[in-house]
Design a protein around this motif. Sequence first.
Motif, PDB file in Angstrom:
ATOM      1  N   VAL A 177       0.844  -1.202   0.000  1.00 23.66           N
ATOM      2  CA  VAL A 177       0.000   0.000   0.000  1.00 23.66           C
ATOM      3  C   VAL A 177       0.878   1.250   0.000  1.00 23.66           C
ATOM      4  O   VAL A 177       0.663   2.189  -0.772  1.00 23.66           O
ATOM      5  CB  VAL A 177      -0.931   0.011   1.249  1.00 23.66           C
ATOM      6  N   LYS A 178       1.892   1.230   0.853  1.00 17.82           N
ATOM      7  CA  LYS A 178       2.808   2.378   0.944  1.00 17.82           C
ATOM      8  C   LYS A 178       3.456   2.652  -0.422  1.00 17.82           C
ATOM      9  O   LYS A 178       3.462   3.790  -0.911  1.00 17.82           O
ATOM     10  CB  LYS A 178       3.882   2.088   2.001  1.00 17.82           C
ATOM     11  N   GLU A 179       3.995   1.594  -1.049  1.00 19.18           N
ATOM     12  CA  GLU A 179       4.653   1.746  -2.362  1.00 19.18           C
ATOM     13  C   GLU A 179       3.676   2.282  -3.413  1.00 19.18           C
ATOM     14  O   GLU A 179       4.031   3.117  -4.229  1.00 19.18           O
ATOM     15  CB  GLU A 179       5.246   0.407  -2.834  1.00 19.18           C
ATOM     16  N   GLU A 180       2.454   1.743  -3.369  1.00 20.71           N
ATOM     17  CA  GLU A 180       1.430   2.160  -4.335  1.00 20.71           C
ATOM     18  C   GLU A 180       1.112   3.651  -4.194  1.00 20.71           C
ATOM     19  O   GLU A 180       1.013   4.378  -5.190  1.00 20.71           O
ATOM     20  CB  GLU A 180       0.164   1.311  -4.120  1.00 20.71           C
ATOM     21  N   LEU A 181       0.972   4.117  -2.958  1.00 21.14           N
ATOM     22  CA  LEU A 181       0.673   5.540  -2.721  1.00 21.14           C
ATOM     23  C   LEU A 181       1.824   6.423  -3.211  1.00 21.14           C
ATOM     24  O   LEU A 181       1.613   7.471  -3.830  1.00 21.14           O
ATOM     25  CB  LEU A 181       0.401   5.797  -1.236  1.00 21.14           C
ATOM     26  N   ILE A 182       3.063   5.972  -2.952  1.00 19.65           N
ATOM     27  CA  ILE A 182       4.232   6.739  -3.400  1.00 19.65           C
ATOM     28  C   ILE A 182       4.270   6.760  -4.932  1.00 19.65           C
ATOM     29  O   ILE A 182       4.509   7.799  -5.549  1.00 19.65           O
ATOM     30  CB  ILE A 182       5.535   6.153  -2.797  1.00 19.65           C
ATOM     31  N   ALA A 183       3.959   5.593  -5.542  1.00 21.09           N
ATOM     32  CA  ALA A 183       3.946   5.500  -7.011  1.00 21.09           C
ATOM     33  C   ALA A 183       2.899   6.438  -7.621  1.00 21.09           C
ATOM     34  O   ALA A 183       3.065   6.933  -8.725  1.00 21.09           O
ATOM     35  CB  ALA A 183       3.673   4.056  -7.442  1.00 21.09           C
ATOM     36  N   ARG A 184       1.817   6.675  -6.857  1.00 20.01           N
ATOM     37  CA  ARG A 184       0.768   7.581  -7.365  1.00 20.01           C
ATOM     38  C   ARG A 184       1.103   9.050  -7.109  1.00 20.01           C
ATOM     39  O   ARG A 184       0.283   9.932  -7.355  1.00 20.01           O
ATOM     40  CB  ARG A 184      -0.577   7.238  -6.715  1.00 20.01           C
ATOM     41  N   GLY A 185       2.274   9.299  -6.547  1.00 23.48           N
ATOM     42  CA  GLY A 185       2.728  10.682  -6.397  1.00 23.48           C
ATOM     43  C   GLY A 185       2.428  11.343  -5.062  1.00 23.48           C
ATOM     44  O   GLY A 185       2.624  12.547  -4.911  1.00 23.48           O
ATOM     45  N   TYR A 186       1.966  10.584  -4.100  1.00 23.77           N
ATOM     46  CA  TYR A 186       1.692  11.183  -2.779  1.00 23.77           C
ATOM     47  C   TYR A 186       2.965  11.206  -1.940  1.00 23.77           C
ATOM     48  O   TYR A 186       3.851  10.371  -2.126  1.00 23.77           O
ATOM     49  CB  TYR A 186       0.620  10.378  -2.029  1.00 23.77           C
ATOM     50  N   GLU A 187       3.013  12.174  -1.030  1.00 18.29           N
ATOM     51  CA  GLU A 187       4.093  12.174  -0.039  1.00 18.29           C
ATOM     52  C   GLU A 187       3.588  11.375   1.150  1.00 18.29           C
ATOM     53  O   GLU A 187       2.594  11.747   1.764  1.00 18.29           O
ATOM     54  CB  GLU A 187       4.376  13.602   0.424  1.00 18.29           C
ATOM     55  N   VAL A 188       4.276  10.297   1.466  1.00 16.32           N
ATOM     56  CA  VAL A 188       3.763   9.389   2.497  1.00 16.32           C
ATOM     57  C   VAL A 188       4.722   9.253   3.674  1.00 16.32           C
ATOM     58  O   VAL A 188       5.903   8.944   3.500  1.00 16.32           O
ATOM     59  CB  VAL A 188       3.510   7.970   1.910  1.00 16.32           C
ATOM     60  N   LYS A 189       4.165   9.506   4.856  1.00 19.53           N
ATOM     61  CA  LYS A 189       4.913   9.219   6.086  1.00 19.53           C
ATOM     62  C   LYS A 189       4.279   7.934   6.614  1.00 19.53           C
ATOM     63  O   LYS A 189       3.126   7.931   7.036  1.00 19.53           O
ATOM     64  CB  LYS A 189       4.698  10.379   7.059  1.00 19.53           C
ATOM     65  N   ALA A 190       5.008   6.813   6.513  1.00 22.52           N
ATOM     66  CA  ALA A 190       4.399   5.513   6.854  1.00 22.52           C
ATOM     67  C   ALA A 190       4.838   5.047   8.237  1.00 22.52           C
ATOM     68  O   ALA A 190       6.017   5.083   8.571  1.00 22.52           O
ATOM     69  CB  ALA A 190       4.773   4.473   5.810  1.00 22.52           C
ATOM     70  N   ASN A 191       3.861   4.632   9.033  1.00 24.36           N
ATOM     71  CA  ASN A 191       4.135   4.107  10.372  1.00 24.36           C
ATOM     72  C   ASN A 191       3.707   2.647  10.433  1.00 24.36           C
ATOM     73  O   ASN A 191       2.519   2.357  10.465  1.00 24.36           O
ATOM     74  CB  ASN A 191       3.333   4.897  11.413  1.00 24.36           C
ATOM     75  N   ASP A 192       4.687   1.764  10.434  1.00 20.35           N
ATOM     76  CA  ASP A 192       4.371   0.336  10.524  1.00 20.35           C
ATOM     77  C   ASP A 192       4.051   0.028  11.982  1.00 20.35           C
ATOM     78  O   ASP A 192       4.933  -0.048  12.821  1.00 20.35           O
ATOM     79  CB  ASP A 192       5.570  -0.472  10.035  1.00 20.35           C
ATOM     80  N   THR A 193       2.767  -0.126  12.270  1.00 21.73           N
ATOM     81  CA  THR A 193       2.346  -0.356  13.655  1.00 21.73           C
ATOM     82  C   THR A 193       1.743  -1.747  13.802  1.00 21.73           C
ATOM     83  O   THR A 193       0.890  -1.988  14.643  1.00 21.73           O
ATOM     84  CB  THR A 193       1.324   0.708  14.078  1.00 21.73           C
ATOM     85  N   ILE A 194       2.194  -2.660  12.941  1.00 27.60           N
ATOM     86  CA  ILE A 194       1.656  -4.023  12.976  1.00 27.60           C
ATOM     87  C   ILE A 194       2.290  -4.777  14.134  1.00 27.60           C
ATOM     88  O   ILE A 194       3.493  -4.685  14.369  1.00 27.60           O
ATOM     89  CB  ILE A 194       1.878  -4.715  11.621  1.00 27.60           C
ATOM     90  N   CYS A 195       1.477  -5.498  14.872  1.00 30.10           N
ATOM     91  CA  CYS A 195       1.950  -6.230  16.042  1.00 30.10           C
ATOM     92  C   CYS A 195       2.938  -7.310  15.617  1.00 30.10           C
ATOM     93  O   CYS A 195       2.646  -8.101  14.716  1.00 30.10           O
ATOM     94  CB  CYS A 195       0.774  -6.870  16.769  1.00 30.10           C
ATOM     95  N   ARG A 196       4.090  -7.351  16.275  1.00 27.19           N
ATOM     96  CA  ARG A 196       5.104  -8.332  15.893  1.00 27.19           C
ATOM     97  C   ARG A 196       4.689  -9.753  16.226  1.00 27.19           C
ATOM     98  O   ARG A 196       5.175 -10.699  15.621  1.00 27.19           O
ATOM     99  CB  ARG A 196       6.453  -7.980  16.538  1.00 27.19           C
ATOM    100  N   GLN A 197       3.772  -9.912  17.174  1.00 29.61           N
ATOM    101  CA  GLN A 197       3.313 -11.279  17.445  1.00 29.61           C
ATOM    102  C   GLN A 197       2.527 -11.804  16.248  1.00 29.61           C
ATOM    103  O   GLN A 197       2.510 -12.981  15.974  1.00 29.61           O
ATOM    104  CB  GLN A 197       2.468 -11.330  18.714  1.00 29.61           C
ATOM    105  N   VAL A 198       1.872 -10.884  15.518  1.00 32.02           N
ATOM    106  CA  VAL A 198       1.139 -11.286  14.314  1.00 32.02           C
ATOM    107  C   VAL A 198       2.103 -11.424  13.141  1.00 32.02           C
ATOM    108  O   VAL A 198       2.092 -12.418  12.431  1.00 32.02           O
ATOM    109  CB  VAL A 198       0.013 -10.262  13.981  1.00 32.02           C
ATOM    110  N   SER A 199       2.991 -10.429  12.956  1.00 26.19           N
ATOM    111  CA  SER A 199       3.862 -10.484  11.772  1.00 26.19           C
ATOM    112  C   SER A 199       4.915 -11.584  11.878  1.00 26.19           C
ATOM    113  O   SER A 199       5.327 -12.146  10.872  1.00 26.19           O
ATOM    114  CB  SER A 199       4.505  -9.129  11.490  1.00 26.19           C
ATOM    115  N   ASN A 200       5.349 -11.912  13.113  1.00 30.17           N
ATOM    116  CA  ASN A 200       6.296 -13.032  13.253  1.00 30.17           C
ATOM    117  C   ASN A 200       5.632 -14.355  12.886  1.00 30.17           C
ATOM    118  O   ASN A 200       6.260 -15.256  12.342  1.00 30.17           O
ATOM    119  CB  ASN A 200       6.861 -13.118  14.673  1.00 30.17           C
ATOM    120  N   ARG A 201       4.324 -14.450  13.196  1.00 30.12           N
ATOM    121  CA  ARG A 201       3.579 -15.643  12.797  1.00 30.12           C
ATOM    122  C   ARG A 201       3.565 -15.748  11.273  1.00 30.12           C
ATOM    123  O   ARG A 201       3.677 -16.824  10.710  1.00 30.12           O
ATOM    124  CB  ARG A 201       2.138 -15.563  13.327  1.00 30.12           C
ATOM    125  N   ASP A 202       3.426 -14.600  10.608  1.00 27.99           N
ATOM    126  CA  ASP A 202       3.492 -14.553   9.146  1.00 27.99           C
ATOM    127  C   ASP A 202       4.763 -15.240   8.650  1.00 27.99           C
ATOM    128  O   ASP A 202       4.765 -15.909   7.640  1.00 27.99           O
ATOM    129  CB  ASP A 202       3.571 -13.092   8.661  1.00 27.99           C
TER     130      ASP A 202
END
Length: 283
Positions: A177-202
């Motif tokens: 999503v972040k890359e897509e928004l940047i590709a569309r020309g937006y200035e994006v300040k991205a905050n990855d706030t995904i829980c590591r207990q969930v992303s580590n399971r990934d």
Amino acid sequence: MGAYQLQVQIDQDSGFCFGVVYAIDMAEEILAEEGYLYCLGDIVHNDEEVERLKAKGLRIIDHADLVNLHNEKVLIRAHGEAPETYRLALQNNITLIDASCPVVLKLQNRIKTSHDSKENILIFGKHGHAEVIGLQGQTNNEAKVFQDIAELDTMELPQQITLYSQTTKSTDKFYRVKEELIARGYEVKANDTICRQVSNRDKDLPEFAQKFNKIVFVSGKKSSNGKVLFEVCRKHNPNTYFISAPDELKPDMFLPGDTIGISGATSTPMWLMEQVKAELESY
């Protein structure tokens, strides 16, 4: 062992995340002392666990019920709440037992700070989800919420965007999503706030899923991370079944001698996965 001689193993990294364990422990302690406790919304997105706690005296209420409740104790579950809930509790002399997950509280705080700094906030999350409602509440409901990239096509977006995510979203999708928004020309300040207990399971789940002929993924239908983690399993093992309870299993899903891995969402209780294992071993 049944005639099928199925080899069954539970993924030891699955089951309740610490936020859910914390909320349920808190509820059980008060239930043991007082015999009943109100909880705002389902304590966890798992019907079987909710029923177990209801039998101990947990009373699930919604925001409309809260308006008419006075002088009681009410549990706030791991998903967190909007500021309005705290104001109402104060007004009605309600004691809040706050079991909001620390990961969610930290995110609420960051979103509030961004909002106070007049940033344009975009939240990648599920519409109407308990956590997302709490997050939007930090911004006087001014933050825009979207579930997938396609939805962005229909939105009027400012040039500068501060991007946040519901804590149980897929990390991969967030960065896409972040890359897509940047590709569309937006200035994006991205905050990855995904829980590591969930992303580590990934990260750990693909390895687990590939070890077996079949995977049985146990999760409530309302669980957001259940959907994410089920997709991870299915991607790495096409023979993955999604079930919410043992009675959804049928012997004809399996072949004699199959190896089967059982995994679940961060809202799936271990006792439920144990029941699923016992059911499979009886075939």
